[in-house]
Design a protein around this motif. Structure first.
Motif, PDB file in Angstrom:
ATOM      1  N   ASP A  97      20.840  16.490  32.683  1.00  0.00           N
ATOM      2  CA  ASP A  97      20.845  17.885  32.555  1.00  0.00           C
ATOM      3  C   ASP A  97      20.661  18.227  31.206  1.00  0.00           C
ATOM      4  O   ASP A  97      19.961  19.363  30.899  1.00  0.00           O
ATOM      5  N   ASN A  98      21.114  17.407  30.169  1.00  0.00           N
ATOM      6  CA  ASN A  98      20.756  17.848  28.810  1.00  0.00           C
ATOM      7  C   ASN A  98      19.314  17.632  28.375  1.00  0.00           C
ATOM      8  O   ASN A  98      18.811  18.213  27.595  1.00  0.00           O
ATOM      9  N   VAL A  99      18.679  16.730  29.012  1.00  0.00           N
ATOM     10  CA  VAL A  99      17.277  16.471  28.665  1.00  0.00           C
ATOM     11  C   VAL A  99      16.562  17.665  29.481  1.00  0.00           C
ATOM     12  O   VAL A  99      15.704  18.316  28.676  1.00  0.00           O
ATOM     13  N   PHE A 100      16.887  17.726  30.663  1.00  0.00           N
ATOM     14  CA  PHE A 100      16.166  19.234  30.876  1.00  0.00           C
ATOM     15  C   PHE A 100      16.312  20.366  30.178  1.00  0.00           C
ATOM     16  O   PHE A 100      15.354  21.183  30.075  1.00  0.00           O
ATOM     17  N   ALA A 101      17.673  20.579  29.731  1.00  0.00           N
ATOM     18  CA  ALA A 101      17.693  21.681  28.945  1.00  0.00           C
ATOM     19  C   ALA A 101      17.068  21.722  27.552  1.00  0.00           C
ATOM     20  O   ALA A 101      16.586  22.957  27.271  1.00  0.00           O
ATOM     21  N   ASP A 102      17.150  20.786  27.064  1.00  0.00           N
ATOM     22  CA  ASP A 102      16.396  20.612  25.695  1.00  0.00           C
ATOM     23  C   ASP A 102      14.720  20.766  25.781  1.00  0.00           C
ATOM     24  O   ASP A 102      14.394  21.429  25.037  1.00  0.00           O
ATOM     25  N   VAL A 103      14.323  20.186  27.057  1.00  0.00           N
ATOM     26  CA  VAL A 103      12.731  20.336  27.117  1.00  0.00           C
ATOM     27  C   VAL A 103      12.354  21.653  27.371  1.00  0.00           C
ATOM     28  O   VAL A 103      11.455  22.398  27.026  1.00  0.00           O
ATOM     29  N   PHE A 104      12.965  22.306  28.026  1.00  0.00           N
ATOM     30  CA  PHE A 104      13.135  23.812  28.716  1.00  0.00           C
ATOM     31  C   PHE A 104      13.763  24.689  27.877  1.00  0.00           C
ATOM     32  O   PHE A 104      13.998  25.909  28.250  1.00  0.00           O
ATOM     33  N   GLU A 105      14.318  24.643  26.745  1.00  0.00           N
ATOM     34  CA  GLU A 105      15.094  25.324  25.949  1.00  0.00           C
ATOM     35  C   GLU A 105      14.408  26.845  25.639  1.00  0.00           C
ATOM     36  O   GLU A 105      15.205  27.676  25.996  1.00  0.00           O
ATOM     37  N   GLU A 106      13.148  26.859  25.402  1.00  0.00           N
ATOM     38  CA  GLU A 106      12.711  28.095  25.208  1.00  0.00           C
ATOM     39  C   GLU A 106      12.524  28.889  26.433  1.00  0.00           C
ATOM     40  O   GLU A 106      12.727  30.109  26.124  1.00  0.00           O
ATOM     41  N   LEU A 107      12.326  28.369  27.604  1.00  0.00           N
ATOM     42  CA  LEU A 107      12.339  29.121  28.772  1.00  0.00           C
ATOM     43  C   LEU A 107      13.517  29.376  29.332  1.00  0.00           C
ATOM     44  O   LEU A 107      13.996  30.365  29.977  1.00  0.00           O
ATOM     45  N   LEU A 108      14.422  28.172  29.191  1.00  0.00           N
ATOM     46  CA  LEU A 108      15.885  28.289  30.027  1.00  0.00           C
ATOM     47  C   LEU A 108      16.715  29.289  29.326  1.00  0.00           C
ATOM     48  O   LEU A 108      17.443  30.022  30.209  1.00  0.00           O
ATOM     49  N   ARG A 109      16.855  29.267  28.137  1.00  0.00           N
ATOM     50  CA  ARG A 109      17.796  30.039  27.511  1.00  0.00           C
ATOM     51  C   ARG A 109      17.958  31.525  27.975  1.00  0.00           C
ATOM     52  O   ARG A 109      18.863  32.052  28.275  1.00  0.00           O
ATOM     53  N   PRO A 110      16.743  32.228  27.621  1.00  0.00           N
ATOM     54  CA  PRO A 110      16.551  33.591  28.220  1.00  0.00           C
ATOM     55  C   PRO A 110      17.115  33.796  29.601  1.00  0.00           C
ATOM     56  O   PRO A 110      17.772  34.877  29.852  1.00  0.00           O
ATOM     57  N   GLU A 111      16.640  32.852  30.282  1.00  0.00           N
ATOM     58  CA  GLU A 111      16.956  32.811  32.014  1.00  0.00           C
ATOM     59  C   GLU A 111      18.540  32.967  32.097  1.00  0.00           C
ATOM     60  O   GLU A 111      19.005  33.493  32.942  1.00  0.00           O
ATOM     61  N   VAL A 112      19.038  31.977  31.482  1.00  0.00           N
ATOM     62  CA  VAL A 112      20.427  31.631  31.542  1.00  0.00           C
ATOM     63  C   VAL A 112      21.334  32.839  31.067  1.00  0.00           C
ATOM     64  O   VAL A 112      22.015  33.154  31.752  1.00  0.00           O
ATOM     65  N   GLN A 113      20.789  33.317  29.914  1.00  0.00           N
ATOM     66  CA  GLN A 113      21.646  34.317  29.437  1.00  0.00           C
ATOM     67  C   GLN A 113      21.401  35.905  30.399  1.00  0.00           C
ATOM     68  O   GLN A 113      22.410  36.514  30.569  1.00  0.00           O
ATOM     69  N   ARG A 114      20.242  35.889  30.865  1.00  0.00           N
ATOM     70  CA  ARG A 114      20.091  36.932  31.609  1.00  0.00           C
ATOM     71  C   ARG A 114      20.983  36.862  33.174  1.00  0.00           C
ATOM     72  O   ARG A 114      21.434  38.085  33.695  1.00  0.00           O
TER      73      ARG A 114
END
Length: 220
Positions: free
Chosen positions: A124-141
């Motif tokens: 899960d951490n590997v996934f979050a790190d690699v997708f940080e730029e795309l995942l953070r705004p989606e998660v916050q939304r």
């Protein structure tokens, strides 16, 4: 020693000559395809199989994305015959168990929250790190919990102090404090893990649309 050896190149569907960027792109593709949270209606067995493969894909990226780890892995890879290599996820688990201290002194790329002393990486951490730029705004939304909580709490305090004008000022201040809590209080991986199944699936569909193309995003 395990009888089968994990073929991380086959797991990521890349040639042995793949560049670091090609490895990264391959990980993005395969992790989205294997992410267990996209299987909203899967049986427990299907979910388990997907989780094992998702972890193996993370293992492959962790090993191959770092030059030192990749060199050590390649030495072992070259010593195994084609029939001993497999892309079955269980072989990856056996690999980390057998060579538990192999990567203890590895350099690291700084791209993943990798393990120490040879432990398997947290998928899960590997996934979050690699997708940080795309995942953070989606998660916050999808999860502005603290922003809304801050707005409600701040608004309530403002109302007590100064009625309606205070309500507006308090809500704004509380919302900003909540936004800071959203951004800095938890990792993307932690917040994503707390979302509901439908929210996770929706985020994964959005990521797939950006990374794999719209046609490939119809995951379910």
């Amino acid at each position: 020693m395990a009888s089968t050896f994990p073929d991380y190149y086959a797991l990521l569907d890349i040639p042995k000559t793949a560049t670091v960027e090609e490895i990264r792109q391959a990980y993005k593709r395969e992790s989205l395809r294997t992410h267990p949270d996209r299987l909203a209606k899967a049986t427990s067995e299907e979910k388990k199989a997907a989780t094992e493969r998702f972890q193996a894909v993370a293992d492959a990226y962790y090993v191959l994305s770092d030059p030192l780890r990749r060199a050590e892995y390649d030495n072992l890879y070259s010593s195994r015959s084609q029939r001993d290599r497999t892309n079955e996820p269980k072989a990856s688990a056996n690999f980390f168990s057998t060579f538990s201290n192999m990567f203890g002194a590895g350099g690291g790329t700084g791209e993943t929250n990798g393990p120490t002393d040879g432990d398997r990486p947290d998928a899960d951490n590997v996934f979050a790190d690699v997708f940080e730029e795309l995942l953070r705004p989606e998660v916050q939304r999808h999860a502005p919990w603290w922003s809304w909580t801050g707005a409600v709490c701040g608004g309530g305090l403002g109302f007590i102090l100064a009625n309606v004008p205070g309500l507006m000022v308090g809500a704004y201040a509380g919302n900003r404090l909540g936004a800071i809590r959203d951004a800095k209080g938890k990792s993307v991986a932690a917040v994503f893990s707390e979302l509901g199944g439908n929210q996770k699936a929706e985020i994964l569909r959005a990521l797939a649309a950006k990374v794999l193309g719209t046609a490939a995003s119809a995951m379910g």
